[in-house]
Design a protein around this motif. Structure first.
Motif, PDB file in Angstrom:
ATOM      1  N   ALA A  39       0.857  -1.184   0.000  1.00  0.00           N
ATOM      2  CA  ALA A  39       0.000   0.000   0.000  1.00  0.00           C
ATOM      3  C   ALA A  39       0.889   1.228   0.000  1.00  0.00           C
ATOM      4  CB  ALA A  39      -0.923   0.010   1.218  1.00  0.00           C
ATOM      5  N   GLY A  40       0.346   2.358  -0.416  1.00  0.00           N
ATOM      6  CA  GLY A  40       1.150   3.576  -0.437  1.00  0.00           C
ATOM      7  C   GLY A  40       0.407   4.757  -1.007  1.00  0.00           C
ATOM      8  N   LEU A  41       1.154   5.805  -1.296  1.00  0.00           N
ATOM      9  CA  LEU A  41       0.610   7.030  -1.861  1.00  0.00           C
ATOM     10  C   LEU A  41       0.930   7.101  -3.347  1.00  0.00           C
ATOM     11  CD1 LEU A  41       1.635   9.635   0.879  1.00  0.00           C
ATOM     12  CD2 LEU A  41      -0.599   8.544   0.556  1.00  0.00           C
ATOM     13  N   ALA A  42      -0.018   7.575  -4.122  1.00  0.00           N
ATOM     14  CA  ALA A  42       0.176   7.736  -5.566  1.00  0.00           C
ATOM     15  C   ALA A  42       0.132   9.227  -5.892  1.00  0.00           C
ATOM     16  CB  ALA A  42      -0.918   6.993  -6.337  1.00  0.00           C
ATOM     17  N   LEU A  43       1.269   9.772  -6.283  1.00  0.00           N
ATOM     18  CA  LEU A  43       1.365  11.177  -6.643  1.00  0.00           C
ATOM     19  C   LEU A  43       1.203  11.307  -8.151  1.00  0.00           C
ATOM     20  CD1 LEU A  43       4.464  12.136  -4.441  1.00  0.00           C
ATOM     21  CD2 LEU A  43       2.045  12.136  -3.803  1.00  0.00           C
ATOM     22  N   THR A  44       0.235  12.100  -8.581  1.00  0.00           N
ATOM     23  CA  THR A  44      -0.062  12.228  -9.999  1.00  0.00           C
ATOM     24  C   THR A  44       0.699  13.403 -10.605  1.00  0.00           C
ATOM     25  OG1 THR A  44      -2.269  11.346  -9.648  1.00  0.00           O
ATOM     26  CG2 THR A  44      -1.905  12.538 -11.700  1.00  0.00           C
ATOM     27  N   MET A  45       1.244  13.162 -11.792  1.00  0.00           N
ATOM     28  CA  MET A  45       1.860  14.218 -12.582  1.00  0.00           C
ATOM     29  C   MET A  45       1.029  14.403 -13.844  1.00  0.00           C
ATOM     30  SD  MET A  45       5.865  13.171 -12.096  1.00  0.00           S
ATOM     31  CE  MET A  45       5.514  11.442 -12.386  1.00  0.00           C
ATOM     32  N   VAL A  46       0.816  15.642 -14.232  1.00  0.00           N
ATOM     33  CA  VAL A  46      -0.107  15.969 -15.307  1.00  0.00           C
ATOM     34  C   VAL A  46       0.651  16.547 -16.493  1.00  0.00           C
ATOM     35  CG1 VAL A  46      -2.116  17.369 -15.948  1.00  0.00           C
ATOM     36  CG2 VAL A  46      -1.927  16.430 -13.639  1.00  0.00           C
ATOM     37  N   SER A  47       0.260  16.140 -17.688  1.00  0.00           N
ATOM     38  CA  SER A  47       0.773  16.749 -18.902  1.00  0.00           C
ATOM     39  C   SER A  47      -0.358  16.804 -19.913  1.00  0.00           C
ATOM     40  CB  SER A  47       1.951  15.948 -19.470  1.00  0.00           C
ATOM     41  OG  SER A  47       1.526  14.658 -19.868  1.00  0.00           O
ATOM     42  N   GLY A  48      -0.177  17.600 -20.951  1.00  0.00           N
ATOM     43  CA  GLY A  48      -1.160  17.659 -22.017  1.00  0.00           C
ATOM     44  C   GLY A  48      -2.223  18.709 -21.850  1.00  0.00           C
ATOM     45  N   ALA A  49      -2.251  19.433 -20.747  1.00  0.00           N
ATOM     46  CA  ALA A  49      -3.274  20.461 -20.549  1.00  0.00           C
ATOM     47  C   ALA A  49      -2.715  21.548 -19.643  1.00  0.00           C
ATOM     48  CB  ALA A  49      -4.535  19.869 -19.948  1.00  0.00           C
ATOM     49  N   GLU A  50      -2.880  22.775 -20.019  1.00  0.00           N
ATOM     50  CA  GLU A  50      -2.411  23.897 -19.203  1.00  0.00           C
ATOM     51  C   GLU A  50      -3.406  24.172 -18.076  1.00  0.00           C
ATOM     52  OE1 GLU A  50      -1.714  27.298 -21.585  1.00  0.00           O
ATOM     53  OE2 GLU A  50      -0.122  26.359 -22.793  1.00  0.00           O
TER      54      GLU A  50
END
Length: 278
Positions: A123-134
């Motif tokens: 189990a753990g934390l999922a940090l999201t990184m975003v691309s494709g949209a300003e």
């Protein structure tokens, strides 16, 4: 859980694979344990040396010593089919440093239980990184699941996981929340030099992500189809009585954005996960 702990050290004549008579009683105890417990997994007799001398010669010496221990246990009635002998030389020190105490600790024979298939809960934390949209930034979610590990060889496992994960993105207009079933398929290498009691590992492979749901500001959003990606991980393992406790930092980069594309938002993940292998 993963080895036979012995009450002393297996001693050899200096610079040779001849077992000292002082260790005969100790090996007799090991043989008795194996004969009294036929349901135990097979045993890997692992020979290790310190870092004095040539590394290649040390590996050959450790291999000869491991084979000598195997032959001695066979002479005491342990079936040879239950034993394998491996020499690691100086490549896997238990104690760092060049002191007499550290080197004495590293000169050892270990009796490891060979378990081809193990299972971990994580189990753990999922940090999201975003691309494709300003205008969008990532969010923090959770992940939890289980993984099966098959020992392809002593220092390499093939891993198949099944995990639930949440990822998302947010902007001034609102927040995108998505839930996935992730199936990471990786190979993990554990042959790196230990860092004290911690065994480091690295891995890489593919990630299949099946979207379960998607919402934007609480309203249902298009969730798309199956997403494929690449995954890389780095971490370390620490042995405890109930199993192996480990920590990973895992990066997954999508190869297609179908399942995480909402208004041009593409989600990648950086996961910090911990678990126990049983």
């Amino acid at each position: 859980r993963n080895r036979i702990e012995i009450s002393g050290k297996v001693l050899f004549e200096t610079g040779s694979a001849q077992i000292s008579s002082k260790s005969h009683a100790l090996l007799a105890q090991v043989a008795k344990i194996l004969k009294d417990n036929p349901d135990l997994p097979n045993i890997r007799i692992a020979g290790h040396t310190d870092d004095v001398g040539d590394a290649e010669q040390n590996k050959k010496l450790s291999s000869r010593r491991a084979k000598s221990v195997k032959q001695y246990l066979v002479s005491l009635g342990v079936p040879a089919t239950r034993l394998e002998a491996v020499g690691y030389g100086e490549s896997r020190p238990r104690s760092l440093g060049k002191s007499k105490k550290a080197r004495a600790t590293n000169r050892r024979v270990e009796f490891v239980l060979v378990r081809p298939l193990t299972v971990s809960a994580n189990a753990g934390l999922a940090l999201t990184m975003v691309s494709g949209a300003e205008g969008f930034s990532g969010t923090t979610g959770i992940m939890a699941g289980t993984t099966g590990h098959y020992a392809v060889m002593d220092i390499l496992t093939a891993d198949l996981g099944l995990q639930f994960a949440q990822r998302g993105a947010k902007s001034d207009e609102g927040t995108l929340n998505m839930s996935f079933i992730d199936i990471p398929i990786t190979a993990t290498y554990t042959g790196l030099p230990p860092l004290g009691p911690v065994t480091p590992h690295v891995g890489a492979g593919l990630m299949l992500s099946l979207p379960l749901s998607a919402s934007f500001n609480g309203d249902s959003a298009a969730k798309g189809g199956l997403q494929t990606g690449v995954v890389m991980k780095v971490g370390g393992t620490y042995e405890v009585s109930i199993g192996s406790v480990w920590l990973n930092i895992r990066y997954a980069n999508s190869l297609s954005s179908a399942s995480s594309d909402a208004d041009g938002v593409k989600l990648h993940s950086l996961t910090m996960e911990t678990g126990v292998t049983f």
